[in-house]
Design a protein around this motif. Structure first.
Motif, mmCIF file in Angstrom:
data_model
loop_
_atom_site.group_PDB
_atom_site.id
_atom_site.type_symbol
_atom_site.label_atom_id
_atom_site.label_comp_id
_atom_site.label_asym_id
_atom_site.label_seq_id
_atom_site.Cartn_x
_atom_site.Cartn_y
_atom_site.Cartn_z
ATOM 1 N N VAL A 17 0.852 -1.190 0.000
ATOM 2 C CA VAL A 17 0.000 0.000 0.000
ATOM 3 C C VAL A 17 0.888 1.240 0.000
ATOM 4 O O VAL A 17 2.098 1.157 0.220
ATOM 5 C CB VAL A 17 -0.949 0.040 1.220
ATOM 6 C CG1 VAL A 17 -1.920 -1.120 1.191
ATOM 7 C CG2 VAL A 17 -0.179 0.058 2.522
ATOM 8 N N TYR A 18 0.296 2.376 -0.235
ATOM 9 C CA TYR A 18 1.010 3.649 -0.179
ATOM 10 C C TYR A 18 1.574 3.833 1.230
ATOM 11 O O TYR A 18 0.914 3.487 2.216
ATOM 12 C CB TYR A 18 0.045 4.790 -0.541
ATOM 13 C CG TYR A 18 0.726 6.113 -0.743
ATOM 14 C CD1 TYR A 18 1.402 6.388 -1.917
ATOM 15 C CD2 TYR A 18 0.699 7.079 0.249
ATOM 16 C CE1 TYR A 18 2.038 7.612 -2.108
ATOM 17 C CE2 TYR A 18 1.331 8.303 0.075
ATOM 18 C CZ TYR A 18 1.999 8.548 -1.115
ATOM 19 O OH TYR A 18 2.625 9.754 -1.296
ATOM 20 N N ASP A 21 -0.386 4.311 4.712
ATOM 21 C CA ASP A 21 -1.789 3.925 4.567
ATOM 22 C C ASP A 21 -2.048 2.644 5.345
ATOM 23 O O ASP A 21 -1.141 1.861 5.611
ATOM 24 C CB ASP A 21 -2.158 3.695 3.096
ATOM 25 C CG ASP A 21 -2.459 4.988 2.366
ATOM 26 O OD1 ASP A 21 -2.290 6.061 2.959
ATOM 27 O OD2 ASP A 21 -2.877 4.917 1.204
ATOM 28 N N MET A 46 -8.013 3.475 -0.145
ATOM 29 C CA MET A 46 -8.136 3.794 -1.574
ATOM 30 C C MET A 46 -6.817 3.731 -2.335
ATOM 31 O O MET A 46 -6.807 3.772 -3.544
ATOM 32 C CB MET A 46 -8.750 5.185 -1.744
ATOM 33 C CG MET A 46 -10.168 5.285 -1.222
ATOM 34 S SD MET A 46 -11.296 4.075 -1.972
ATOM 35 C CE MET A 46 -11.355 4.659 -3.648
ATOM 36 N N HIS A 47 -5.678 3.609 -1.650
ATOM 37 C CA HIS A 47 -4.394 3.586 -2.335
ATOM 38 C C HIS A 47 -3.744 2.210 -2.314
ATOM 39 O O HIS A 47 -2.528 2.095 -2.323
ATOM 40 C CB HIS A 47 -3.443 4.618 -1.732
ATOM 41 C CG HIS A 47 -3.806 6.011 -2.082
ATOM 42 N ND1 HIS A 47 -4.282 6.890 -1.163
ATOM 43 C CD2 HIS A 47 -3.781 6.653 -3.264
ATOM 44 C CE1 HIS A 47 -4.538 8.034 -1.766
ATOM 45 N NE2 HIS A 47 -4.238 7.922 -3.044
ATOM 46 N N HIS A 51 -4.824 1.392 -8.738
ATOM 47 C CA HIS A 51 -5.911 2.360 -8.598
ATOM 48 C C HIS A 51 -5.606 3.582 -9.454
ATOM 49 O O HIS A 51 -4.503 3.744 -9.953
ATOM 50 C CB HIS A 51 -6.107 2.763 -7.134
ATOM 51 C CG HIS A 51 -5.002 3.613 -6.611
ATOM 52 N ND1 HIS A 51 -3.801 3.095 -6.223
ATOM 53 C CD2 HIS A 51 -4.910 4.949 -6.431
ATOM 54 C CE1 HIS A 51 -3.012 4.069 -5.815
ATOM 55 N NE2 HIS A 51 -3.650 5.213 -5.941
ATOM 56 N N ASP A 53 -5.865 7.744 -9.348
ATOM 57 C CA ASP A 53 -6.167 8.967 -8.611
ATOM 58 C C ASP A 53 -6.934 9.898 -9.532
ATOM 59 O O ASP A 53 -6.394 10.414 -10.511
ATOM 60 C CB ASP A 53 -4.879 9.645 -8.134
ATOM 61 C CG ASP A 53 -4.352 9.034 -6.858
ATOM 62 O OD1 ASP A 53 -5.172 8.537 -6.068
ATOM 63 O OD2 ASP A 53 -3.136 9.070 -6.653
ATOM 64 N N HIS A 57 -10.290 13.244 -6.228
ATOM 65 C CA HIS A 57 -9.519 12.850 -5.050
ATOM 66 C C HIS A 57 -8.868 14.062 -4.384
ATOM 67 O O HIS A 57 -8.735 14.100 -3.161
ATOM 68 C CB HIS A 57 -8.455 11.829 -5.483
ATOM 69 C CG HIS A 57 -7.638 11.267 -4.381
ATOM 70 N ND1 HIS A 57 -8.165 10.475 -3.385
ATOM 71 C CD2 HIS A 57 -6.311 11.361 -4.126
ATOM 72 C CE1 HIS A 57 -7.196 10.124 -2.567
ATOM 73 N NE2 HIS A 57 -6.065 10.649 -2.986
#
Length: 87
Positions: A17-18, A21, A46-47, A51, A53, A57
């Motif tokens: 994940v980012y 996050d 959401m990241h 995905h 952006d 966002h």
């Protein structure tokens, strides 16, 4: 004939994940032998994984991915192998 390559990641437990996050959690909560059916739960931000952006966002507008034509997400590309490169 054109060739299409799906670049999306498989959704799985503890996938990348980012930074900072919340991590992805994918787990089975119901089991056929015990509950009569199988059921899984997915918790994600959401990241996670693949995905897009969207402008909505970070901007106050109503442009979201469901309002964009799929043709916007298909195009030419190239593959760069940078696994052995240093940062």
């Amino acid at each position: 004939m054109e060739k299409y390559i799906d670049l999306s990641y498989t959704i799985k437990d503890e996938m990348p994940v980012y930074p900072d996050d919340k991590e992805v959690k994918l787990y089975q909560s119901k089991f056929f032998k015990k509950d009569g059916y199988n059921y899984s739960i997915l918790e994600t931000g959401m990241h996670a994984g693949t995905h897009i952006d969207m402008p909505s966002h970070i901007l106050e507008n109503d442009i979201s991915v469901d309002k964009m034509p799929v043709e916007k997400f298909v195009g030419h590309g190239c593959l760069l192998d940078v696994r052995d490169e240093s940062i």
